[in-house]
Design an enzyme around this catalytic site. Structure first.
Site, PDB file in Angstrom:
ATOM      1  N   ALA A  72       0.818  -1.215   0.000  1.00 45.20           N
ATOM      2  CA  ALA A  72       0.000   0.000   0.000  1.00 45.20           C
ATOM      3  C   ALA A  72       0.854   1.268   0.000  1.00 45.20           C
ATOM      4  O   ALA A  72       0.576   2.211  -0.740  1.00 45.20           O
ATOM      5  CB  ALA A  72      -0.937  -0.010   1.203  1.00 45.20           C
ATOM      6  N   GLU A 284      -2.920  -7.925   7.823  1.00 45.40           N
ATOM      7  CA  GLU A 284      -1.941  -7.032   7.179  1.00 45.40           C
ATOM      8  C   GLU A 284      -0.533  -7.349   7.701  1.00 45.40           C
ATOM      9  O   GLU A 284       0.250  -6.460   8.046  1.00 45.40           O
ATOM     10  CB  GLU A 284      -2.300  -5.564   7.409  1.00 45.40           C
ATOM     11  CG  GLU A 284      -1.633  -4.628   6.415  1.00 45.40           C
ATOM     12  CD  GLU A 284      -2.033  -3.162   6.595  1.00 45.40           C
ATOM     13  OE1 GLU A 284      -1.827  -2.390   5.657  1.00 45.40           O
ATOM     14  OE2 GLU A 284      -2.553  -2.804   7.668  1.00 45.40           O
TER      15      GLU A 284
END
Length: 341
Positions: A72, A284
């Protein structure tokens, strides 16, 4: 099985970052800009980067499959122009697809979009289409702030986003609303910008009526929804003040939250406030918080421990760890059924 809906390729071989550095340098010196052919990463390099990192931790933590997208913070849509982002997104998406091809029962590919500040989101459609039709992407990441922390984009309810939503509805594919690096010194990337964005995106959806126009659209707000569960009463009250229906009717048929919350009280709050059908398991892992919590002796991002320790009925736990993801990600469900799972 246990499905982690939020994984990023944070351990990609160093050649990827080196290529990106050359691409950025080429913005000032076009003669030094790399070509796509300059990036050479073999399958053995991919295996080494995955087997000693994500796959090792997935095995240790009992996670069966991860929805896997480009890193990200590396999306960095603020860098260069649309052409820059398009080239970068294409390369990063291909690497995630290759990982999912090498480990088809452990990773399902999700795509980043080639967004760029001030550029019509419709320009993302060719890459979105390619990733779904050629790579079998089961999800995509949608950045509500391509400017990198300056918030120059219109809210997610603005009609400029509609071409992306129309394509998502056509493909029946969800998006995780996930920002990238902050270049605003007031906002630390993972400690402030990410959580601010989660909260901001939810409030934008409360203010608007997006799901009247797109009743099948599904958006996942990561990191436990930022401040949303903690201030659920505030958002309910604001929805009332805005003349909107109750949140359950207004947004919760279309908005979901993941479990990337890195302590037990936070997970307990999330599970107590948000309906079980709106929560998806995620970690994550090897992301924003990589250390071991000295209070527990386990990694902060070992979120399965928190979900397992929570006071949940068995059917709610299995929904959060598997069945909700199959519902929110129908292309993932279809993939798993083809595999006999």
């Amino acid at each position: 099985m246990i499905i982690d809906c939020h994984g990023h390729y944070t351990t990609a071989p160093p050649a990827l970052a080196a290529w990106r550095d050359r691409q950025i340098a080429g913005l000032d010196d076009p003669a030094s800009a790399p070509s796509r052919a300059d990036l050479e990463i073999g399958d053995d390099e991919l295996r080494e980067s995955i087997e000693s990192n994500q796959l090792r931790l997935m095995d240790e933590r009992g996670i069966d499959l991860t929805v896997f997208s480009p890193r990200a913070s590396f999306m960095a849509h603020h860098v260069g122009d649309f052409k820059t982002s398009a080239a970068w997104a294409s390369i990063c998406n291909e690497l995630c697809f290759r990982v999912s091809s090498l480990y088809p029962e452990r990773f399902a590919m999700a795509a980043m979009l080639p967004q760029s500040p001030g550029v019509d989101p419709a320009t993302c459609l060719p890459e979105l289409t390619r990733c779904v039709e050629e790579y079998g992407a089961v999800a995509l990441n949608l950045n509500p702030d391509p400017s990198g922390g300056h918030w120059t984009a219109p809210p997610l309810t603005d009609r400029s986003w509609y071409p992306v939503y129309e394509k998502m509805a056509e493909y029946d594919i969800p998006a995780m609303v996930h920002v990238s690096t902050s270049v605003n010194p007031a906002f630390h990337t993972t400690g402030a910008h990410y959580l601010n964005a989660d909260t901001t995106a939810f409030m934008q959806l409360v203010q608007g009526d997006l799901f009247t126009d797109f009743p099948t659209l599904r958006l996942v707000i990561p990191h436990g929804g930022g401040a949303v569960p903690y201030h659920w009463g505030r958002f309910r009250g604001l929805a009332m003040a805005l003349g909107k229906p109750e949140l359950a009717e207004h947004v919760l048929n279309n908005v979901f939250f993941d479990t990337c919350v890195y302590h037990q009280p936070g997970i307990d709050l999330l599970l107590d406030v948000v309906p079980p059908k709106n929560i998806l398991f995620a970690s994550e892992m090897i992301g924003a918080v990589r250390d071991i919590d000295p209070c527990t002796g386990f990694h902060f991002d070992d979120t399965r421990r928190y979900v397992e320790a929570a006071a949940l009925p068995a059917e709610h736990r299995s929904a959060i760890q598997e069945h909700n993801a199959r519902t929110v990600y129908p292309r993932l469900d279809a993939l798993l059924k083809r595999q006999g799972r």
